[in-house]
Design a protein around this motif. Structure first.
Motif, mmCIF file in Angstrom:
data_model
loop_
_atom_site.group_PDB
_atom_site.id
_atom_site.type_symbol
_atom_site.label_atom_id
_atom_site.label_comp_id
_atom_site.label_asym_id
_atom_site.label_seq_id
_atom_site.Cartn_x
_atom_site.Cartn_y
_atom_site.Cartn_z
ATOM 1 N N PRO A 1 15.021 -3.387 -3.451
ATOM 2 C CA PRO A 1 14.860 -2.060 -4.063
ATOM 3 C C PRO A 1 13.422 -1.537 -3.992
ATOM 4 O O PRO A 1 13.209 -0.333 -3.865
ATOM 5 C CB PRO A 1 15.300 -2.290 -5.518
ATOM 6 C CG PRO A 1 16.301 -3.394 -5.418
ATOM 7 C CD PRO A 1 15.765 -4.307 -4.357
ATOM 8 N N MET A 2 12.437 -2.435 -4.046
ATOM 9 C CA MET A 2 11.036 -1.997 -3.920
ATOM 10 C C MET A 2 10.759 -1.456 -2.517
ATOM 11 O O MET A 2 9.998 -0.508 -2.340
ATOM 12 C CB MET A 2 10.093 -3.155 -4.237
ATOM 13 C CG MET A 2 9.949 -3.439 -5.723
ATOM 14 S SD MET A 2 9.040 -2.141 -6.600
ATOM 15 C CE MET A 2 7.375 -2.460 -6.056
ATOM 16 N N ILE A 3 11.384 -2.047 -1.520
ATOM 17 C CA ILE A 3 11.230 -1.552 -0.147
ATOM 18 C C ILE A 3 11.874 -0.178 -0.018
ATOM 19 O O ILE A 3 11.319 0.739 0.601
ATOM 20 C CB ILE A 3 11.855 -2.541 0.863
ATOM 21 C CG1 ILE A 3 11.194 -3.914 0.752
ATOM 22 C CG2 ILE A 3 11.736 -1.997 2.278
ATOM 23 C CD1 ILE A 3 9.707 -3.923 1.059
ATOM 24 N N ALA A 4 13.053 -0.025 -0.635
ATOM 25 C CA ALA A 4 13.734 1.277 -0.599
ATOM 26 C C ALA A 4 12.899 2.344 -1.299
ATOM 27 O O ALA A 4 12.796 3.485 -0.823
ATOM 28 C CB ALA A 4 15.110 1.166 -1.245
ATOM 29 N N LEU A 5 12.293 1.972 -2.419
ATOM 30 C CA LEU A 5 11.448 2.927 -3.142
ATOM 31 C C LEU A 5 10.218 3.295 -2.312
ATOM 32 O O LEU A 5 9.797 4.451 -2.285
ATOM 33 C CB LEU A 5 11.018 2.337 -4.484
ATOM 34 C CG LEU A 5 10.230 3.285 -5.389
ATOM 35 C CD1 LEU A 5 11.120 4.434 -5.868
ATOM 36 C CD2 LEU A 5 9.644 2.536 -6.587
ATOM 37 N N THR A 6 9.655 2.322 -1.605
ATOM 38 C CA THR A 6 8.506 2.591 -0.738
ATOM 39 C C THR A 6 8.861 3.614 0.333
ATOM 40 O O THR A 6 8.065 4.502 0.659
ATOM 41 C CB THR A 6 8.013 1.284 -0.086
ATOM 42 O OG1 THR A 6 7.624 0.368 -1.109
ATOM 43 C CG2 THR A 6 6.829 1.544 0.838
ATOM 44 N N LEU B 1 8.324 -9.993 1.495
ATOM 45 C CA LEU B 1 8.539 -8.598 1.900
ATOM 46 C C LEU B 1 7.238 -7.811 2.068
ATOM 47 O O LEU B 1 7.275 -6.626 2.400
ATOM 48 C CB LEU B 1 9.427 -7.887 0.864
ATOM 49 C CG LEU B 1 10.814 -8.496 0.623
ATOM 50 C CD1 LEU B 1 11.524 -7.754 -0.490
ATOM 51 C CD2 LEU B 1 11.648 -8.464 1.900
ATOM 52 N N ILE B 2 6.099 -8.456 1.833
ATOM 53 C CA ILE B 2 4.814 -7.743 1.853
ATOM 54 C C ILE B 2 4.592 -7.020 3.184
ATOM 55 O O ILE B 2 4.108 -5.892 3.217
ATOM 56 C CB ILE B 2 3.650 -8.722 1.562
ATOM 57 C CG1 ILE B 2 3.639 -9.077 0.070
ATOM 58 C CG2 ILE B 2 2.307 -8.125 1.965
ATOM 59 C CD1 ILE B 2 2.557 -10.061 -0.324
ATOM 60 N N GLU B 3 4.973 -7.669 4.275
ATOM 61 C CA GLU B 3 4.699 -7.088 5.594
ATOM 62 C C GLU B 3 5.454 -5.794 5.835
ATOM 63 O O GLU B 3 5.108 -5.024 6.729
ATOM 64 C CB GLU B 3 5.066 -8.106 6.689
ATOM 65 C CG GLU B 3 4.319 -9.407 6.551
ATOM 66 C CD GLU B 3 3.530 -9.765 7.796
ATOM 67 O OE1 GLU B 3 3.856 -9.230 8.850
ATOM 68 O OE2 GLU B 3 2.594 -10.573 7.677
ATOM 69 N N ARG B 4 6.482 -5.542 5.050
ATOM 70 C CA ARG B 4 7.263 -4.312 5.230
ATOM 71 C C ARG B 4 6.691 -3.134 4.434
ATOM 72 O O ARG B 4 7.222 -2.033 4.494
ATOM 73 C CB ARG B 4 8.717 -4.574 4.824
ATOM 74 C CG ARG B 4 9.416 -5.542 5.788
ATOM 75 C CD ARG B 4 10.763 -5.979 5.268
ATOM 76 N NE ARG B 4 11.692 -4.864 5.110
ATOM 77 C CZ ARG B 4 12.910 -4.968 4.592
ATOM 78 N NH1 ARG B 4 13.325 -6.159 4.164
ATOM 79 N NH2 ARG B 4 13.687 -3.908 4.478
#
Length: 641
Positions: free
Chosen positions: A302-307, A390-393
């Motif tokens: 979800p944090m990636i989606a929010l980003t 997931l940091i690299e994304r």
């Protein structure tokens, strides 16, 4: 045989232990039947002693006792909160947690002394309740997924995380490791590399109002061992939250656009630098609120989606609010005649950006710089809050590049505006009859016009970029790099030029050079030394213009001396440039052909050494009269300065 009796003793002990364990389990089954919700009124001393005995028997006996008791203790919960019950839905999730709190109090009062303290029965009941609740909530949310709205979801998550916080304050979490009775001396390793505590919501909002994404980092507090034990079930439904933020941010951008149209551009600021548009601070305040909220819900996908949502609206802000509101350029020379250009105040007739438009460009530039810096901080914070894997994304480089483009476009507009305002004056310079100038006087009207435009524009731009001086320096450098080559191009169009005309042009060129050197602080009460990078550009470019005029002033006879002077002063091996110099001198084509041929011959072996150096002097080989004229001109320039 005595030996057989000796070998059978351990077997008899084992059998006795097994029989005793079975009896203890039967006593517990009788006292706490699996079926039904009714329990005996109080603990039994016999059962208390049985638990002490179970402590030294096979560990499975103890585990079975624990399991049966907890199952019986939670049987009422499964009945009350069945999926088909109204109380089971998310809007009444508080009742689940109120129920278990009552049960824990009830257990402590009735059975707290029955079980050994090291069995941690209260915590075990709470942990099993969490596992059951997570499973039941996941099941009912799958069934009624279409009924989940963002407010309901956030309400349920908030109440659940509050309950998990309550558990962390009440229990140690020592029973969470596969049922073994191991007390944790330190919190378990976390996949979330936070370096500081999350502030309380009210403190978080206060920090967001200040627009600070870089708060000082505090020592990390122990993690909550119960975090996610129930709330993990909400993660598959966080798309509802992400979609809600997408919609909210879209509406926020639309409001920014409408407000800009309604309120108009920011007012000119000549005191404290260009005003940053307030909408950008509002945007990042909302971003941080979403980021903190989402990280409390999940540090995973979800944090990636929010980003991704953040990236979308950073670009929209750059396009719709910043680039979309930059003034459009217009022609600055239409309708102007040469005679009007030669008037002392023709600058007022040149169509260029208004004061408000200049201030708007500076404000957009300052806002883009703020967005660029804050986007970089946002990226760093997102990387801190997302799972390590997931940091690299997390990458906002593209959005930072977009804001850099807005900055470059704004600077280019400011340069083009001042450049275009000076164009008519340069055109007027190239149209003058320089062969008819009879005496050297004050600076020409075209110089006055250029200086007027510089004095009108530069102080406004400098004052409105006071908070970002590096970009004001970039503006100065880009203007110099644009204006000086253009000035030299128009200088070559001044043909033919008489000796006096060349002297007047040299005087004008020197005046422009001094004004350009002073450009960064022109009209300012505080005189600062111009940046060395800027001064170097002006000195190099305008000195070349002066050298061009000095070559034009030099006699073309003898030809060898003239060619060598040209090579020395201009260090230019371009035949086209040499041709332009000859045109400025007004030489006939036949004379030019001879000169060009000589120029080509001299290029391969430029003069060097003491003998050649004497022939390369501009003054020594020229007639005395020419030497005197140049010296007089230099004295005149110094006197005027």
């Amino acid at each position: 045989m005595p030996g057989s009796e000796m070998f059978s003793f351990p077997y008899r002990v084992k059998a006795a232990q097994t029989e005793l364990g079975q009896q203890i389990l039967a006593d517990f089954e009788e006292a706490f039947p699996s079926q039904g919700t009714k329990r005996p009124g109080g603990p039994s001393n016999v059962l208390r002693d049985a638990c002490l005995v179970a402590n030294i028997l096979d560990p499975r006996i103890k585990q079975d006792i624990i399991k049966k008791f907890i199952k019986q203790h939670l049987s009422e919960y499964l009945v009350l909160f069945q999926e088909n019950q109204d109380v089971a839905w998310l809007d009444k999730i508080d009742r689940r947690y109120a129920w278990i709190k009552r049960q824990l109090v009830d257990y402590e009062e009735k059975y707290g002394r029955m079980f050994p303290r090291e069995w941690y029965m209260t915590e075990r009941i709470a942990v099993e309740f969490c596992h059951v609740t997570r499973t039941e909530l996941a099941k009912i949310m799958r069934t009624r997924a279409k009924e989940i709205e963002v407010k309901l979801l956030l309400f349920a998550i908030q109440r659940t995380t509050n309950f998990e916080g309550f558990l962390a304050k009440r229990f140690s979490g020592c029973t969470l490791t596969d049922g073994t009775l191991k007390k944790l001396d330190s919190p378990p390793p976390s996949t979330n590399p936070f370096l500081e505590d999350e502030p309380a919501p009210e403190m978080e909002e206060l920090a967001m109002e200040k627009g600070d994404l870089d708060q000082p980092k505090k020592p990390k507090a122990p993690d909550n061992p119960f975090h996610g034990i129930v709330s993990k079930c909400f993660e598959p439904h966080l798309y509802v939250y992400i979609e809600s933020q997408d919609k909210n941010l879209g509406e926020l951008i639309d409001r920014f656009v409408a407000d800009f149209k309604a309120q108009g551009p920011p007012k000119p600021n000549t005191d404290e630098g260009g005003a940053v548009l307030p909408s950008c601070a509002d945007l990042f305040v909302y971003y941080k609120k979403c980021m903190v909220q989402c990280s409390q819900l999940s540090t995973g996908e979800p944090m990636i989606a929010l980003t991704t949502i953040f990236q979308k609206y950073l670009r929209e802000y750059a396009w719709k609010i910043l680039s979309g509101n930059l003034p459009k350029t217009t022609s600055s020379s239409g309708g102007l005649t040469i005679s009007s250009l030669l008037k002392e105040k023709e600058g007022s007739e040149v169509a260029k950006f208004t004061l408000e438009e200049l201030c708007l460009i500076c404000s957009i530039l300052s806002t883009a710089e703020y967005c660029l810096a804050t986007t970089q901080q946002l990226e760093e914070k997102l990387k801190e809050k997302v799972d390590v894997s997931l940091i690299e994304r997390i990458n906002l480089t593209g959005e930072m590049d977009t804001f850099s483009t807005v900055i470059s476009s704004s600077i280019q507009l400011l340069v083009q505006d001042l450049d275009a305002a000076c164009d008519p004056a340069l055109t007027a310079m190239s149209k003058m009859q320089w062969q008819n100038v009879e005496h050297v006087g004050d600076q020409s009207p075209y110089v006055t016009s250029v200086i007027l435009h510089i004095k009108q524009n530069v102080p406004i731009i400098r004052d409105n970029l006071a908070s970002t001086r590096k970009y004001f320096t970039q503006f100065c450098i880009k203007f110099a790099n644009s204006f000086i080559p253009k000035f030299i191009t128009h200088l070559f169009k001044c043909k033919p030029i008489s000796m006096v005309g060349a002297e007047q042009l040299l005087l004008d060129t020197h005046s422009l050079k001094m004004v350009l050197l002073d450009l960064p602080s022109i009209g300012s009460q505080v005189v600062r030394k111009a940046p060395a990078s800027y001064t170097k550009i002006v000195v190099k470019g305008m000195t070349r213009a002066e050298m061009i005029l000095k070559v034009v002033m030099a006699p073309h006879e003898p030809s060898v001396v003239f060619v060598d002077n040209y090579i020395k002063l201009l260090t230019d091996c371009n035949t086209e440039t040499f041709q332009k110099i000859l045109d400025m001198k007004g030489l006939k084509r036949s004379e030019q052909s001879c000169m060009l041929e000589l120029f080509r011959q001299r290029l391969p072996t430029p003069p060097s050494g003491p003998e050649g150096s004497s022939s390369l002097s501009l003054l020594a080989p020229t007639p005395e009269q020419e030497s005197s004229r140049i010296r007089k001109l230099e004295k005149l320039i110094k006197k005027r300065l």
